[in-house]
Design a protein around this motif. Structure first.
Motif, PDB file in Angstrom:
ATOM      1  N   ALA A 263       9.882 -34.190  -4.691  1.00 32.00           N
ATOM      2  CA  ALA A 263       9.598 -34.500  -3.293  1.00 32.00           C
ATOM      3  C   ALA A 263       8.453 -33.665  -2.736  1.00 32.00           C
ATOM      4  O   ALA A 263       7.788 -34.073  -1.773  1.00 32.00           O
ATOM      5  N   ASP A 264       8.190 -32.496  -3.314  1.00 30.71           N
ATOM      6  CA  ASP A 264       7.125 -31.630  -2.801  1.00 30.71           C
ATOM      7  C   ASP A 264       6.503 -30.853  -3.949  1.00 30.71           C
ATOM      8  O   ASP A 264       6.758 -29.665  -4.130  1.00 30.71           O
ATOM      9  N   ASP A 266       3.540 -29.901  -4.270  1.00 26.85           N
ATOM     10  CA  ASP A 266       2.551 -28.913  -3.835  1.00 26.85           C
ATOM     11  C   ASP A 266       3.213 -27.576  -3.492  1.00 26.85           C
ATOM     12  O   ASP A 266       2.681 -26.515  -3.820  1.00 26.85           O
ATOM     13  N   ARG A 267       4.378 -27.613  -2.841  1.00 29.24           N
ATOM     14  CA  ARG A 267       4.990 -26.382  -2.362  1.00 29.24           C
ATOM     15  C   ARG A 267       6.386 -26.142  -2.930  1.00 29.24           C
ATOM     16  O   ARG A 267       6.961 -25.069  -2.740  1.00 29.24           O
ATOM     17  N   GLY A 268       6.964 -27.132  -3.610  1.00 31.43           N
ATOM     18  CA  GLY A 268       8.328 -26.997  -4.096  1.00 31.43           C
ATOM     19  C   GLY A 268       8.435 -26.050  -5.285  1.00 31.43           C
ATOM     20  O   GLY A 268       7.602 -26.081  -6.196  1.00 31.43           O
ATOM     21  N   GLU A 660      10.609 -23.197  -0.651  1.00 28.76           N
ATOM     22  CA  GLU A 660       9.180 -23.370  -0.417  1.00 28.76           C
ATOM     23  C   GLU A 660       8.419 -22.236  -1.070  1.00 28.76           C
ATOM     24  O   GLU A 660       8.757 -21.063  -0.916  1.00 28.76           O
TER      25      GLU A 660
END
Length: 810
Positions: A263-264, A266-268, A660
């Protein structure tokens, strides 16, 4: 109808050659009626557009033993042969091409061979050393044909010299069974039939024949390629819809587990990965960089500068990181990391499912249950946080299956070669899982041999011979990489894991942190960390497994599985273990292995991972027997399935939690660091990257690996004995900075500490010292200022000290 011999002749637009061929066949059979007895000659017209059918009808009018079978359209040789064989009644069935490239009198040699050997089929061979080629094809065409035939032999029917000669004699009933099961319509039918005979264990013999190239032959060198395409299509058709559905469910489960990461991207960051996600993304990035620039993929100096990192000794999974280089370059290492975890878990489940369905149970749902548990068991899910080398295990079932094939002794050379290649590839995926799998296979083999000594007596010779062949294949391929690993730059002897690396007996009865009914609070006290919950099967599953073993103890496979699981669990307790709720400490069997080569670097609690596929197989057996017990009372079967559900529901995995990830400082993303680093200089972070804090690796991998760093998170040597440790060799300054980061206290800094800092910076060949935002940042800033004797400069969100050759302390 009693028929001794059926001759099948497929024909498509053969008006010029069919008449003489039928005359020659009939004349040969009539010449020796006592030998050939009652016979029939079946001509299959494969949708010819010329007078082929008319010629066959005219011949049948003169000889009633000739029959015509017609197809409305041209469907191919395979379809024609299937029609002819299924229409036959002969005790033996011969099929021959309409051009009689092999003279019909060669039938006598094939018939003699069947009588002498008792084989189920005798095939004419042009490649046999004693074969006679009376009229050759053009050299290029002949060479292409040989190459095509060799390729077919290699991928489809090893051991048979000539699969495509159109002159074959079969046992009639077996031929009709094989053709009834066949699906191909073209040239590949020969291979499909031979593979059916091999699968059924029906012996096939090759007989040298005379052969002449006939002008106008419809066989072309390109047809060998068509055979391979047909075989590939056959393999695709052989995949059942149920198999595809199971694979789809496994993929869905894997995606759901890693949904937070996807889902993320880039930052997960996987919450329980520690620093391993940073490390693995760096591994994928540095491998792609090495491959792109044609550098040695076994070494780099981007970490641990200037000594570097022995990548072969750090399980970088070259078997995946190298072929996934295009993905890493195009989408970044985080995508590669997510793909490896998700697809690797799926592939492992599918592979175990395939093995269980092939070797253990018939019911596909039962095999799916076993495969799912083998791949999604609590220990595997624990390693799915951070260790893809212990999650991506799809090669292990293939290795197990190939070893079992060696025990059967059908084709020891082929299976030995493949086993050697499989083991080689697994070494480049993970050596420790291969070692643990070998331990599990050895435990199973010994226990099964005791339970079935008759099987062991028949299997040990081909198994040992095949293992020898596998070693001869594997060792030359891995000699250089393993030599680099154990003796190359930055190699080490063993890895120190501490005295508490074994499992507690209670860990087997507890639920893991990621289990549906588990919790971190219950699991953490019994494991090294959340990536090493190597037991945690839960008491309901352990109780059910014990009941299943008692119920089916009479089965040799159950005895072997039970012994394997019990022995692996016992070994995983380590060299010493405490009996729960007492002060009694006992010596464990691992003590005999703890200091042996290879085993000295193994975390002993991981041996319990062997139990995952073993318990999966027990569960598959239970489900298979319940599904097959249709004559049992419905209530009893329902109770059995309820027991399975009660044992498995508590350990169902839950999605991996994601946090994060900290942003990469602008000093890195904007490229400001470049003006501070000269040729051969490193970037030193405060504190230096370690196994406990390795964000600097993400700085590198997310920004093109533009700079080397001192320190790092990897396995490397320490001290004169080159003992393996996690991270770079610690230095006084790195230890000091770590202490300040942990305590927030600024120590007294005098001339000695300043001199030590200068010496350590020189050893690291430092160009710039960087302090990013973090806990106890002010204490760290004051410490570095005192060590270097000057304040830092605020640049793009970080504190910077220029210590390079032109601007700093050297």
């Amino acid at each position: 109808m009693s028929v001794d011999l059926s001759v099948v002749v497929p024909a498509y637009n053969e008006e010029e050659r069919l008449g003489p061929t039928l005359h020659a066949v009939c004349a040969f059979l009539r010449a020796d009626p006592e030998r050939w007895g009652e016979w029939e000659l079946i001509v299959v017209d494969d949708g010819s557009t010329d007078a082929t059918a008319k010629i066959a009808q005219e011949a049948a009018a003169e000889e009633p033993r000739i029959q015509l079978v017609s197809s409305r359209t041209n469907r191919g040789k395979g379809h024609a042969l299937r029609m002819g064989v299924l229409a036959s009644y002969g005790r033996r069935v011969l099929f021959t091409d309409a051009d009689l490239a092999t003279p019909v009198d060669e039938l006598a040699h094939l018939d003699d061979e069947l009588a002498a050997t008792g084989a189920a089929a005798a095939i004419g061979s042009r490649a046999h050393p004693e074969a006679r080629i009376e009229v050759h094809q053009r050299r290029l065409r002949e060479w292409l044909g040989r190459m095509g035939n060799r390729l077919i032999r290699l991928v489809a029917v090893p051991g048979i010299r000539d699969t495509q000669c159109g002159f074959k004699l079969f046992d009639g009933d077996k031929a009709r069974a094989a053709f009834a099961d066949s699906r191909l319509t073209g040239w590949g039918i020969d291979v499909e039939i031979l593979r059916f005979f091999r699968r059924e264990g029906w012996p096939v013999t090759e007989v040298p024949v005379r052969w002449s190239h006939v002008a106008g032959s419809k066989v072309r060198p390109a047809d060998y390629g068509k055979v391979l395409l047909e075989l590939l299509r056959l393999r695709t058709r052989a995949v059942r819809r149920a198999d595809l559905a199971v694979a789809g469910l496994f993929l869905l489960a894997s995606v759901l587990l890693y949904q937070g990461l996807w889902a993320d991207l880039d930052r997960g960051y996987l919450r329980d990965a520690g620093q391993d996600q940073n490390q693995w993304e760096w591994f994928f990035a540095v491998t792609a960089d090495n491959v792109t620039h044609l550098r040695n993929p076994l070494f780099t100096t981007l970490q641990g500068y200037p000594e570097g990192v022995n990548l072969m000794a750090n399980t970088v999974m070259l078997g995946l990181s190298v072929p996934l280089t295009p993905v890493t370059l195009a989408f970044g290492p985080t995508v590669t990391w997510a793909l490896v975890l998700t697809l690797g878990l799926t592939a492992t489940a599918v592979s175990w499912y395939w093995l269980i369905a092939r070797r253990l149970v018939r019911n596909r749902a039962a095999a799916a249950l076993g495969g799912a548990f083998a791949a999604f068991a609590p220990p595997m899910i624990s390693h799915g946080n951070a260790h893809p080398n212990f999650l991506v295990l799809f090669m292990l079932p293939l290795i197990v299956d190939r070893a079992l094939r060696l025990c059967e002794g059908r084709n020891v050379v082929r299976d030995g070669v493949l086993l050697g290649l499989f083991a080689t590839y697994q070494i480049f995926l993970g050596e420790e899982p291969l070692l643990l799998a070998a331990v599990g296979m050895l435990l199973f083999a010994l226990s099964y041999a005791l339970a079935r000594r008759d099987v062991a007596r028949a299997a040990w010779r081909p198994l040992l011979r095949g293992l020898g062949i596998a070693l001869l294949v594997c060792l030359p391929l891995v000699a250089f990489p393993l030599g680099w690993q154990f003796f190359g730059p930055q190699s080490y002897k063993s890895v120190l894991h501490g005295d508490n690396a074994g499992n507690s007996p209670l860990a087997f009865l507890q639920f893991s942190g990621r289990a549906l009914l588990g919790s971190d609070a219950g699991a953490d006290p019994l494991a090294m960390n959340r990536t090493e919950q190597n037991a945690f099967f839960g008491w309901p599953l352990i109780a059910l497994s014990a009941a299943l073993v008692i119920q089916w103890w009479r089965l040799a496979v159950v005895k072997a599985l039970a012994f394997t699981a019990a022995a692996a669990a016992f070994l995983s307790l380590g060299p010493r273990f405490r009996i729960p709720y007492t002060d009694i400490v006992l010596t464990g069997p691992w003590r005999a292995l703890a200091h042996q080569p290879l085993f000295e670097s193994v975390i002993e609690s991981r041996v319990a991972m062997v139990c995952a596929p073993v318990l999966g197989m027990l569960l598959a057996l239970a489900a298979d027997r319940l599904a097959a017990a249709e004559n049992r009372p419905r209530g009893l079967r329902a109770a059995g399935f309820a027991a399975l559900a009660a044992a498995l529901i508590p350990v169902l995995p839950t999605p991996y939690p994601v946090r994060e990830r900290a942003e990469v400082p602008g000093f890195i993303t904007h490229g400001a660091y470049r003006s501070y680093l000269g040729e051969g200089e490193s970037l030193v972070t405060v504190p230096l990257p370690t196994p406990g804090s390795a964000d600097a690796l993400h700085w590198q991998s997310a920004n093109g690996l533009g700079f080397p760093v001192a320190g790092g998170y990897f396995n490397g040597p320490w001290g004169p004995d080159r003992i393996g440790i996690y991270g770079a060799t610690p230095r006084h300054t790195s230890n000091l900075l770590s202490d300040v980061r942990n305590t927030g206290r600024v120590p007294v800094i005098g001339p000695n500490w300043q001199a030590q800092a200068r010496a350590d910076l020189a050893a690291w060949r430092a160009g710039v010292v960087v302090l990013p935002p973090q806990y106890h940042e002010q204490a760290l800033y004051e410490t570095v200022t005192k060590l270097l004797g000057r304040p830092g400069e605020r640049v793009a969100g970080v504190w910077v000290w220029d210590v390079g050759a032109e601007g700093g302390t050297r």
